[in-house]
Scaffold this motif. Structure first.
Motif, short mmCIF file in Angstrom:
data_model
loop_
_atom_site.label_atom_id
_atom_site.label_comp_id
_atom_site.label_asym_id
_atom_site.label_seq_id
_atom_site.Cartn_x
_atom_site.Cartn_y
_atom_site.Cartn_z
N ILE A 199 -7.71 51.88 45.66
CA ILE A 199 -6.88 51.26 46.71
C ILE A 199 -5.72 50.53 46.03
O ILE A 199 -5.92 49.77 45.09
N LYS A 200 -4.50 50.75 46.53
CA LYS A 200 -3.32 50.09 45.94
C LYS A 200 -2.43 49.52 47.04
O LYS A 200 -2.20 50.16 48.07
N TYR A 201 -1.95 48.29 46.81
CA TYR A 201 -1.01 47.62 47.72
C TYR A 201 0.15 47.07 46.90
O TYR A 201 -0.04 46.61 45.77
N ARG A 202 1.33 47.08 47.49
CA ARG A 202 2.51 46.53 46.81
C ARG A 202 2.43 45.01 46.76
O ARG A 202 2.88 44.37 45.84
N TYR A 238 -6.19 42.83 51.91
CA TYR A 238 -5.26 43.88 51.48
C TYR A 238 -5.06 43.69 49.97
O TYR A 238 -4.04 43.18 49.52
N ASP A 279 -12.10 46.95 52.43
CA ASP A 279 -10.66 47.03 52.69
C ASP A 279 -10.40 46.83 54.18
O ASP A 279 -11.07 47.41 55.02
N ASN A 285 -0.43 41.92 47.36
CA ASN A 285 -1.84 41.58 47.55
C ASN A 285 -1.97 40.36 48.46
O ASN A 285 -1.49 39.28 48.10
N LEU A 329 -6.86 45.62 36.84
CA LEU A 329 -5.44 45.73 37.20
C LEU A 329 -4.68 44.48 36.73
O LEU A 329 -5.27 43.44 36.47
N GLU A 376 -9.54 40.27 39.34
CA GLU A 376 -9.45 41.73 39.19
C GLU A 376 -9.13 42.02 37.72
O GLU A 376 -7.98 41.99 37.30
N SER A 414 -5.58 45.28 45.91
CA SER A 414 -5.65 46.51 45.10
C SER A 414 -6.88 46.51 44.22
O SER A 414 -7.39 45.44 43.84
N GLY A 415 -7.36 47.70 43.90
CA GLY A 415 -8.46 47.86 42.95
C GLY A 415 -9.81 47.45 43.50
O GLY A 415 -10.11 47.64 44.68
#
Length: 436
Positions: free
Chosen positions: A164-167, A203, A270, A169, A412, A409, A205-206
């Motif tokens: 899962i990736k978000y611009r 929301y 998520d 967080n 990442l 995390e 990432s990772g």
């Protein structure tokens, strides 16, 4: 477990039918239709026994959802499954109504095949189901995708997929509490408790691990032990704590860490989910107090006065305030005067409804009413039902506070400081009543 599952419309027509056991026949469908849906008396119990067959049902709008069994099953588990199933359907196609069920019947059968195996409930997590059940059918074609789904369903972290990736967080946390109160006319609290929920939107990432701290002092009555200090309602540092009587966590919470370190540690699913439910009965700060005064002037007139006081910080604003003052059945007319908001008499509800858009803390306002009554031959006295109230305030009435919320995390390249966090407290009225 569950022998069969049926969905009916308001006429009793079967929209969805799935039988899992041989002991459930077609006559079970007709038995439920005749004895429950078409029954003249109002159905009060959600469990109906007909000819040694148990029917567990819930209703959503005009749709009846019934689980049928001839075995001695855990009723709470059946209802939990039915509610989860409705939530899964809502996440796929929105409102549960006849048209949506007819338009999505293939999808519903596909979901039933996945979440019920020989009548035993399986994985009902929407996030997991959406990875391999789409509107058009099964999404995974390659062996890699099939292996990923299998490991997700059977692995330790079945509620979150990898990659899962978000611009940006972000983490949103809502502390939502419902205050329930029954107060005597003299202002004595007869019963009060708070039912709370912690809702999160993640929301991130990772595969982040979140740590969550609250100002609690939980009493584990079932184990006969107390966790944290039991010196009263304050910790050694002098900060107030909230006594939680019982709590329930999402499956992502690592309970072993909670019992040893007393910190809520979890890898969040998520999107939106409910992290925790709790209940507390001590040191509740009651946002509003209603002081009623009812005076009967003869047989044809009555005077009612209600004083409303707000008991929270002056900097805060209570919203959506509604006070419902019951009136006798033989009310002919009502003259109203209120200092704040709007009030009107609703004959259909036999009540005066007083609405205030906003009210600051530590304020007081009042309503006066003169009620004209029709003369009746009955000697039966008016029972004086309690005054009920609805409201919303921007704080937690139990005193619940989020002490910290940290995100880790390691894989990442982002730290706890890079995550944007939002915490909101909402207090709402449950059954909030004052006797007249």
């Amino acid at each position: 477990m569950i022998g069969g599952l049926f969905m009916y419309n308001h006429k009793g027509e079967v929209l969805i039918s799935r039988v899992y056991r041989d002991d459930i026949g077609r006559n079970a469908v007709d038995a439920f239709r005749v004895n429950v849906i078409h029954a003249r008396q109002q159905v009060r119990s959600p469990v109906t026994n007909i000819a040694r067959t148990s029917f567990f049902h819930i209703r959503r709008a005009n749709i009846w959802l019934a689980a049928v069994t001839k075995q001695n099953v855990n009723g709470a588990m059946v209802f939990e499954f039915l509610i989860r199933f409705t939530q899964v359907m809502q996440s796929y196609f929105g409102k549960i109504n006849e048209e949506n069920i007819k338009n999505n019947f293939v999808l519903i059968y596909e979901l039933l095949d996945e979440i019920l195996d020989f009548g035993y409930p399986q994985n009902c997590d929407t996030g997991v189901l959406k990875t391999f059940i789409t509107q058009t059918g099964v999404k995974s074609q390659s062996k890699e995708e099939q292996m990923q789904i299998t490991s997700q369903v059977t692995g330790q972290i079945g509620w979150r997929r990898e990659g899962i990736k978000y611009r940006r967080n972000e983490l949103f946390l809502d502390v939502l509490e419902y205050v329930n109160l029954l107060m005597s006319p003299q202002g004595q609290v007869l019963s009060a408790h708070v039912a709370g929920r912690i809702l999160m939107k993640s929301y991130l990432s990772g595969m982040p691990e979140c740590k969550f701290g609250i100002n609690d002092k939980i009493i584990m009555e079932s184990k006969g032990t107390k966790i944290l200090d039991d010196t009263g309602s304050r910790t050694a540092s002098g900060k107030p704590v909230v006594v939680i009587d019982d709590c329930q966590f999402h499956q992502c919470v690592k309970l072993s860490k909670f019992e040893t370190e007393h910190s809520i540690s979890f890898i969040p699913p998520d999107g939106e989910f409910e992290l925790m439910r709790y209940r507390t009965t001590k040191d509740i700060s009651l946002p509003f107090r209603v002081i009623p005064l009812v005076r009967e002037v003869g047989r044809t007139r009555m005077e009612v006065k209600a004083v409303l006081k707000s008991n929270f910080k002056p900097s805060l604003l209570g919203q959506k305030i509604e006070v419902k003052i019951p009136t006798p059945l033989n009310t002919a007319g009502v003259q109203l005067l209120c200092l704040k908001g709007k009030a009107k008499y609703k004959a259909s509800d036999n009540a005066i409804v007083w609405k205030i858009k906003r009210m600051a803390g530590m304020k007081e306002t009042q309503l006066s009413a003169e009620i004209d009554l029709l003369e009746t031959d009955t000697k039966k006295k008016w029972t004086r039902p309690p005054i009920s109230m609805n409201f919303e305030v921007p704080f937690a009435p139990s005193g619940f506070k989020v002490r910290y919320l940290k995100v880790f995390e390691p894989k990442l390249n982002y730290s706890d400081h890079d995550v944007v966090k939002w915490v909101r407290y909402i207090g709402r009225s449950g059954l909030y009543e004052t006797r007249c």
